[in-house]
Structures are given as C-alpha cells and as structure tokens.
Design a protein around this motif. Structure first.
Motif, PDB file in Angstrom:
ATOM      1  N   TYR A   1       0.861  -1.187   0.000  1.00 51.60           N
ATOM      2  CA  TYR A   1       0.000   0.000   0.000  1.00 51.60           C
ATOM      3  C   TYR A   1       0.893   1.231   0.000  1.00 51.60           C
ATOM      4  N   ARG A   2       0.589   2.154  -0.876  1.00 53.90           N
ATOM      5  CA  ARG A   2       1.423   3.348  -1.013  1.00 53.90           C
ATOM      6  C   ARG A   2       0.720   4.572  -0.433  1.00 53.90           C
ATOM      7  N   ARG A   3       1.499   5.423   0.256  1.00 49.89           N
ATOM      8  CA  ARG A   3       0.989   6.697   0.750  1.00 49.89           C
ATOM      9  C   ARG A   3       2.098   7.735   0.697  1.00 49.89           C
ATOM     10  N   PRO A   4       1.762   9.015   0.715  1.00 50.07           N
ATOM     11  CA  PRO A   4       2.810  10.051   0.735  1.00 50.07           C
ATOM     12  C   PRO A   4       3.563  10.031   2.061  1.00 50.07           C
ATOM     13  N   LEU A   5       4.847  10.345   2.031  1.00 50.48           N
ATOM     14  CA  LEU A   5       5.615  10.521   3.248  1.00 50.48           C
ATOM     15  C   LEU A   5       5.249  11.881   3.832  1.00 50.48           C
ATOM     16  N   GLN A   6       4.779  11.901   5.068  1.00 46.70           N
ATOM     17  CA  GLN A   6       4.316  13.130   5.691  1.00 46.70           C
ATOM     18  C   GLN A   6       5.502  13.976   6.159  1.00 46.70           C
ATOM     19  N   SER A   7       5.454  15.265   5.872  1.00 47.96           N
ATOM     20  CA  SER A   7       6.547  16.157   6.247  1.00 47.96           C
ATOM     21  C   SER A   7       6.444  16.626   7.690  1.00 47.96           C
ATOM     22  N   SER A   8       5.300  16.410   8.346  1.00 48.30           N
ATOM     23  CA  SER A   8       5.147  16.795   9.749  1.00 48.30           C
ATOM     24  C   SER A   8       4.021  15.974  10.370  1.00 48.30           C
ATOM     25  N   GLY A   9       4.032  15.885  11.689  1.00 46.91           N
ATOM     26  CA  GLY A   9       2.953  15.228  12.405  1.00 46.91           C
ATOM     27  C   GLY A   9       3.089  13.733  12.583  1.00 46.91           C
ATOM     28  N   SER A  10       4.109  13.111  11.990  1.00 44.10           N
ATOM     29  CA  SER A  10       4.302  11.671  12.103  1.00 44.10           C
ATOM     30  C   SER A  10       5.733  11.382  12.534  1.00 44.10           C
ATOM     31  N   ALA A  11       5.890  10.812  13.727  1.00 39.54           N
ATOM     32  CA  ALA A  11       7.237  10.471  14.198  1.00 39.54           C
ATOM     33  C   ALA A  11       7.886   9.430  13.302  1.00 39.54           C
ATOM     34  N   LEU A  12       7.076   8.471  12.802  1.00 35.63           N
ATOM     35  CA  LEU A  12       7.624   7.450  11.910  1.00 35.63           C
ATOM     36  C   LEU A  12       8.154   8.078  10.638  1.00 35.63           C
ATOM     37  N   ASP A  13       7.350   8.912   9.979  1.00 37.25           N
ATOM     38  CA  ASP A  13       7.774   9.502   8.712  1.00 37.25           C
ATOM     39  C   ASP A  13       8.960  10.439   8.901  1.00 37.25           C
ATOM     40  N   SER A  14       8.970  11.201  10.001  1.00 39.27           N
ATOM     41  CA  SER A  14      10.133  12.048  10.283  1.00 39.27           C
ATOM     42  C   SER A  14      11.386  11.197  10.449  1.00 39.27           C
ATOM     43  N   SER A  15      11.249  10.058  11.125  1.00 41.75           N
ATOM     44  CA  SER A  15      12.383   9.159  11.346  1.00 41.75           C
ATOM     45  C   SER A  15      12.897   8.594  10.030  1.00 41.75           C
ATOM     46  N   LEU A  16      11.973   8.178   9.159  1.00 37.65           N
ATOM     47  CA  LEU A  16      12.366   7.626   7.866  1.00 37.65           C
ATOM     48  C   LEU A  16      13.087   8.675   7.021  1.00 37.65           C
ATOM     49  N   ALA A  17      12.556   9.901   7.031  1.00 35.29           N
ATOM     50  CA  ALA A  17      13.175  10.970   6.245  1.00 35.29           C
ATOM     51  C   ALA A  17      14.564  11.302   6.765  1.00 35.29           C
ATOM     52  N   ILE A  18      14.708  11.365   8.084  1.00 34.40           N
ATOM     53  CA  ILE A  18      16.010  11.644   8.684  1.00 34.40           C
ATOM     54  C   ILE A  18      17.023  10.567   8.301  1.00 34.40           C
ATOM     55  N   ALA A  19      16.610   9.301   8.432  1.00 36.02           N
ATOM     56  CA  ALA A  19      17.519   8.193   8.107  1.00 36.02           C
ATOM     57  C   ALA A  19      17.978   8.265   6.661  1.00 36.02           C
ATOM     58  N   LEU A  20      17.071   8.639   5.773  1.00 40.57           N
ATOM     59  CA  LEU A  20      17.393   8.689   4.349  1.00 40.57           C
ATOM     60  C   LEU A  20      18.380   9.811   4.035  1.00 40.57           C
ATOM     61  N   ARG A  21      18.391  10.839   4.848  1.00 38.27           N
ATOM     62  CA  ARG A  21      19.220  12.011   4.573  1.00 38.27           C
ATOM     63  C   ARG A  21      20.569  11.988   5.288  1.00 38.27           C
ATOM     64  N   LEU A  22      20.928  10.852   5.837  1.00 39.07           N
ATOM     65  CA  LEU A  22      22.202  10.748   6.532  1.00 39.07           C
ATOM     66  C   LEU A  22      23.330  10.313   5.605  1.00 39.07           C
ATOM     67  N   GLY A  23      23.151  10.514   4.328  1.00 40.49           N
ATOM     68  CA  GLY A  23      24.197  10.255   3.349  1.00 40.49           C
ATOM     69  C   GLY A  23      24.302  11.423   2.395  1.00 40.49           C
ATOM     70  N   SER A  24      25.510  11.741   1.963  1.00 39.80           N
ATOM     71  CA  SER A  24      25.731  12.853   1.038  1.00 39.80           C
ATOM     72  C   SER A  24      26.863  12.512   0.097  1.00 39.80           C
ATOM     73  N   ASP A  25      26.749  12.945  -1.155  1.00 36.48           N
ATOM     74  CA  ASP A  25      27.777  12.617  -2.141  1.00 36.48           C
ATOM     75  C   ASP A  25      29.007  13.513  -2.041  1.00 36.48           C
ATOM     76  N   ARG A  26      29.036  14.378  -1.042  1.00 30.92           N
ATOM     77  CA  ARG A  26      30.225  15.202  -0.825  1.00 30.92           C
ATOM     78  C   ARG A  26      30.322  15.555   0.669  1.00 30.92           C
ATOM     79  N   PRO A  27      31.533  15.765   1.179  1.00 28.90           N
ATOM     80  CA  PRO A  27      31.685  16.148   2.586  1.00 28.90           C
ATOM     81  C   PRO A  27      31.097  17.525   2.852  1.00 28.90           C
ATOM     82  N   ASP A  28      30.721  17.760   4.105  1.00 33.10           N
ATOM     83  CA  ASP A  28      30.292  19.089   4.510  1.00 33.10           C
ATOM     84  C   ASP A  28      31.519  19.979   4.723  1.00 33.10           C
ATOM     85  N   ASN A  29      31.297  21.266   4.829  1.00 32.45           N
ATOM     86  CA  ASN A  29      32.382  22.219   5.040  1.00 32.45           C
ATOM     87  C   ASN A  29      32.762  22.215   6.517  1.00 32.45           C
TER      88      ASN A  29
END
Length: 239
Positions: free
Chosen positions: A125-153
């Motif tokens: 079942y497919r649904r949009p990832l919620q940008s606010s109001g859902s601890a699960l969706d916030s957690s999933l989004a955070i986990a997905l963004r813990l990688g970057s193709d370049r180092p930070d400054n």
C-alpha cells in the motif's frame, strides 16, 4: 535536549548534520578541534561512500513505539526493512520501503525479524511521506538524509553551533559524541541532534528530537549486515 518546534525543522537540521545523548568520559560542551570537525564533516559522505548502511530505527510513541530494522541505500535514496510495534500489539507490523516522497507498507500478522532480501511482488500500500505530524515519517526521512555525495564544510560546522559533548562506545567502537550544526533556517537548533562518530568519520548512531514526541528518534548503524535494497516493483530509485 529540547524538542524543535516542528518535525519538519528536525528533518532540516538532520539534513545538515546529526548525533545523540548519553556519553561517557570527559563531557562538554566545548568547541570542536580541527580533527573532530573534519570527522563530523565526512560522516554523511562515509555513508554514501559505503553505498548503504544497515540501520535500526527506534521511533518513540505515546502508546508504544516502533522499531524499523533494515537498510538504507544512500546512493539510490531508498530504505527498506521490517517494522515491529512495541507496547501496543502488532497492528503496525510488516514490511516497509520508503523514498524521499513516498512510503510503501506491506502489513504482516507475523512479521519476521528481518525483511526478506527481495520485497514481495504484491500486497503493498502506497501513501505520501508526511513532512510533519508523524514520528515514523520524520524518522524515515532523517535516516534517508544521513548520506551525502560530498563532505560538509568543516570550517562552517563550529560557526553554526556544532560542538563536542563527550566520548562513548557503540558496539565496541570508541566514538566522539558531537552536536549540530543548526538548521540553516533555524539558528539555535544545534542541540536537537547528536552524532556518535568514530575515529575515521564513520557514523555509528544518531539521535534527533522531534516535536511530535517527548522522546527522541534513535538511529543505530551496523547492528546487522547491510543488505542491498531492492525496490518494490514499480518503485523507481533516485539514481
């Protein structure tokens, strides 16, 4: 740590950089040394460089939390795993796969300890990832963004609130616990996120406060072997 005003802000802070509370040994806060700043700057790049990481995501909840055990592909921008409820039965149990915009759920009455290597071809079942109001969706989004193709400054991290807080051990690895930096659009939010970072810049744990819950989200790495993520049929990756 005080929770940020919205889950969206927590995700934004995580995109810039993360870590978590509870450390042993000498404690801060204090300014980052140049070596610590360099290691924090490459931590997300290390995840991308590894292609992906095995993760265990602990999601808080007032009626009982959720634990997501799986893998995140930091090049394909895709996560996959199994969800188990804690303290509130098994109504949320099943397989889960997510992208930056969508969540795919496959309910299971008796969910396995680990997700199968290949996602089932039906029953999703497919649904949009919620940008606010859902601890699960916030957690999933955070986990997905813990990688970057370049180092930070590394030079900008201390200027934006990143700091050293102490030393700890995670899974037998000696790590430094660091916070911040602040979200670009919300000064003063550096304390909402902490990282456990090893001597080579490897990220072992991240902890982030989200407004929807009184307890933080915790993301642990290397708790099991990384398994390459295969998309649910019909789900494109971000490559």
């Amino acid at each position: 740590m005080a929770a940020i005003g919205t889950a969206t802000v927590a995700v934004a802070a995580a995109t810039v950089f993360l870590v978590a509370g509870g450390s042993s040994g000498p404690s801060g806060p204090r300014a980052l040394t140049s070596d610590e700043a360099n290691r924090l700057a490459i931590a997300r790049f290390r995840n991308y460089e590894a292609h992906g990481r095995a993760v265990t995501i602990t999601v808080p909840g007032t009626a009982g939390g959720l634990i997501v055990t799986g893998s995140v592909d930091y090049r394909g921008k895709l996560g996959y795993g199994v969800v188990h409820g804690t303290g509130r039965g098994t109504s949320s149990d099943g397989l889960i796969e997510w992208t930056a915009t969508s969540v795919f759920v496959h309910p299971m009455a008796n969910a396995p300890a680990h997700a199968p290597a290949s996602p089932p071809r039906s029953g999703w079942y497919r649904r949009p990832l919620q940008s606010s109001g859902s601890a699960l969706d916030s957690s999933l989004a955070i986990a997905l963004r813990l990688g970057s193709d370049r180092p930070d400054n590394s030079q900008l991290l201390p200027q934006n609130g990143a700091a050293w807080w102490g030393r700890d051990q995670v899974g037998g690895h000696r790590v430094d616990v660091m916070t911040g930096p602040s979200s670009r659009d919300r000064p003063g939010t550096a304390g909402s996120v902490r990282y456990w970072v090893g001597s080579d810049g490897t990220m072992y744990r991240v902890r982030v406060s989200v407004a929807s819950e009184s307890q933080p989200v915790v993301i642990d790495f290397d708790t099991q072997k990384y398994a390459p993520v295969k998309p649910v049929p019909g789900v494109p990756s971000a490559r």
